[in-house]
Design an enzyme around this catalytic site. Structure first.
Site, PDB file in Angstrom:
ATOM      1  N   ARG A 108       0.837  -1.198   0.000  1.00  0.00           N
ATOM      2  CA  ARG A 108       0.000   0.000   0.000  1.00  0.00           C
ATOM      3  C   ARG A 108       0.871   1.246   0.000  1.00  0.00           C
ATOM      4  NH1 ARG A 108      -3.607  -1.448   5.162  1.00  0.00           N
ATOM      5  NH2 ARG A 108      -1.560  -2.239   5.789  1.00  0.00           N
ATOM      6  N   SER A 177       7.656  -5.415   6.520  1.00  0.00           N
ATOM      7  CA  SER A 177       7.239  -6.396   7.525  1.00  0.00           C
ATOM      8  C   SER A 177       7.981  -7.722   7.437  1.00  0.00           C
ATOM      9  CB  SER A 177       5.731  -6.607   7.408  1.00  0.00           C
ATOM     10  OG  SER A 177       5.082  -5.373   7.468  1.00  0.00           O
ATOM     11  N   ASP A 230       5.659  -3.750  10.407  1.00  0.00           N
ATOM     12  CA  ASP A 230       4.225  -3.435  10.455  1.00  0.00           C
ATOM     13  C   ASP A 230       3.675  -3.450  11.876  1.00  0.00           C
ATOM     14  OD1 ASP A 230       4.519  -6.171  10.609  1.00  0.00           O
ATOM     15  OD2 ASP A 230       2.839  -6.647   9.305  1.00  0.00           O
TER      16      ASP A 230
END
Length: 479
Positions: A108, A177, A230
């Site tokens: 994203r 992440s 994350d």
């Protein structure tokens, strides 16, 4: 004539007996098959058993491993990585910020405007894109060039149309992440890939540098000012909204956790100093292991067939990447043991063909005839015309695997609370007992398993209350 009638009667009687024998035989055979498949289910339930006593053993093991990982490098399967994040957002932040989130099958790009008062996010734009599967096993340059190009397209499509020049300086927060050994808040090297990524040339490289080089090749002047996991991003957002947030957990494609630790408890970095007296620690809890974890033959086989055998053991029991495939393996075993699913479908032997969202859809199918279960079995696994009682069996398998996963995740959270003295027992804090009274404690949770899978969330919340007890659990909020 009489003899003919008698003979005919005897023939009919014999035929009736034969038919009855066949019917009875089929019933007996059917019962045997059903008994056999129920035996497989019973064995699965026993292997996945998560009594409160067993969960508390997992809690204790998690707290001990956390302590060991803070004491020395390599002292635990938990890496307990320093993040160099010592201060978390408090709601006073203002301005426009860019962020990139890479950590699973999607990434994203985000632009957000903060208004300077807690919970005041004035506006945000998000562009979500899938990672092409071939890039997950390609080269680091291919992956980051793809991401950089997407960033360029996002910046150039800004709604206000103002200052969209590629030459303008822009600061970027990068949520990456995967396990990273950080050297500062904005830099770190990749330790290993997880969640299906296998890009060997990237391991050992500086992550932010690879992205900045790709951005430079695209002519975009953007600098990485924060490199976080994350879980750290989730903790930051949770703390932005609620100052009592002390930990964060991701339960999605993969799973991980981080929390705010006192610097004097991080023994492996003697002399570590922060102005706040604390630092966020990235646990990398996907690699946690304990003999108390309930493991089945299906888990052992899945691990052996995975790209990273004997690694990420906790993650393989509780994360979205693996749950659907565990269910597939159970159904395959049942199909091989009996013919209740008809002839063995070749699709049942395809790894990861039954994705966890499909498993969740079957588990939460509340139609009287379990229509969705039948549809998924037919369309995905090519198993047609399944009787209702067999569909119910499939739902039960989904329930057993999901319940185990959720309850183990709850034990992991309770382990963190125990380590920092927020579980009502005092906890292990830097090797000594804490006498803190029970405080309001918020754990930020992100990831599709928790946010989108109702049964998973209910099982997790239920188990956390069982582990902590109602008196303590009322002070712990999962957000």
């Amino acid at each position: 004539m009489g003899k003919v009638v008698v003979g005919l009667a005897l023939t009919v009687a014999a035929a009736a007996c034969a038919v009855a024998a066949v019917v009875v035989g089929r019933r007996v055979k059917s019962k045997r098959k059903w008994k056999k498949v129920l035996g497989v289910l019973r064995e699965l339930e026993e292997s996945c058993d998560t009594t409160v006593g067993r969960l508390k053993q997992v809690v204790d093991a998690m707290a001990v491993e956390m302590h060991a990982g803070l004491a020395s490098e390599g002292g635990s399967k938990l890496k307990m990585l320093l993040t160099f994040v010592e201060n978390l957002p408090n709601g006073s932040e203002k301005g426009t910020y860019y962020a990139l989130d890479l950590g699973g099958t999607n990434f994203r790009v985000l632009r957000v405007q903060l208004g300077g008062t807690r919970s005041s996010i004035l506006g945000h734009d998000v562009d979500r894109r899938p990672i092409p599967p071939e890039l997950m096993t390609s080269t680091s340059q291919d992956l980051f060039d793809f991401i950089a190009l997407s960033l360029v397209e996002f910046v150039e499509s800004e709604e206000d149309g103002i200052n969209t020049s590629r030459d303008r300086d822009r600061d970027l927060g990068f949520t990456f992440s995967f396990p990273v050994k950080q050297s500062s808040v904005s830099s770190g090297i990749l330790i290993k890939w997880t969640k299906g990524f296998v890009i060997p040339d990237m391991v050992g490289k500086e992550v932010a540098g690879c992205l900045e080089q790709a951005l430079s090749r695209q002519g975009l002047n953007m600098r990485v000012v924060a490199l976080v996991n994350d879980t750290v991003g989730t903790l930051a957002l949770g703390h932005y909204h609620d100052a009592d947030t002390v930990a964060a957990v991701i339960i999605g494609t993969g799973t991980n956790a981080c929390y705010l630790e006192r610097t004097d408890a991080i023994i492996k970095c003697q002399g570590l100093f922060t102005t706040s007296g604390a630092m966020v620690v990235n646990m990398e809890w996907g690699n946690f292991w304990s003999s108390h974890l309930p493991r089945t033959t299906y888990d052992i086989d899945l691990d052996a067939d995975s790209p990273n055998p004997n690694d990420q053991g906790f993650e393989k029991l509780i994360s979205g990447m693996y749950l659907g495939d565990i269910v597939r393996r159970v159904i395959l075993r049942m199909s091989q043991e009996t013919d209740i699913f008809g002839s063995v479908s070749s699709r049942l032997s395809v790894p990861f063909i039954l994705r966890t969202p499909l498993m969740a859809a079957m588990h939460e199918d509340d139609s009287p005839d379990l229509r969705e279960v039948g549809k998924i079995l037919r369309e995905i696994l090519e198993i047609p015309d399944i009787p209702l009682k067999v569909r119910k069996l499939v739902v039960k398998v989904c329930d057993v695997i999901t319940r185990r996963a959720a309850r183990l995740a709850a034990a992991g959270i309770a382990g963190i609370l125990k380590k920092i003295g927020r579980d009502g027992s005092g906890g292990l804090t830097g090797g000594r007992r804490s006498d803190n009274k029970m405080k309001r404690t918020v754990v930020a949770v992100e990831g599709s398993l928790y946010t989108s899978y109702t049964m998973f969330r209910e099982y997790l919340n239920e188990a956390l209350s069982e582990i902590l007890g109602e008196e303590v659990a009322q002070h712990v909020i999962l957000k």
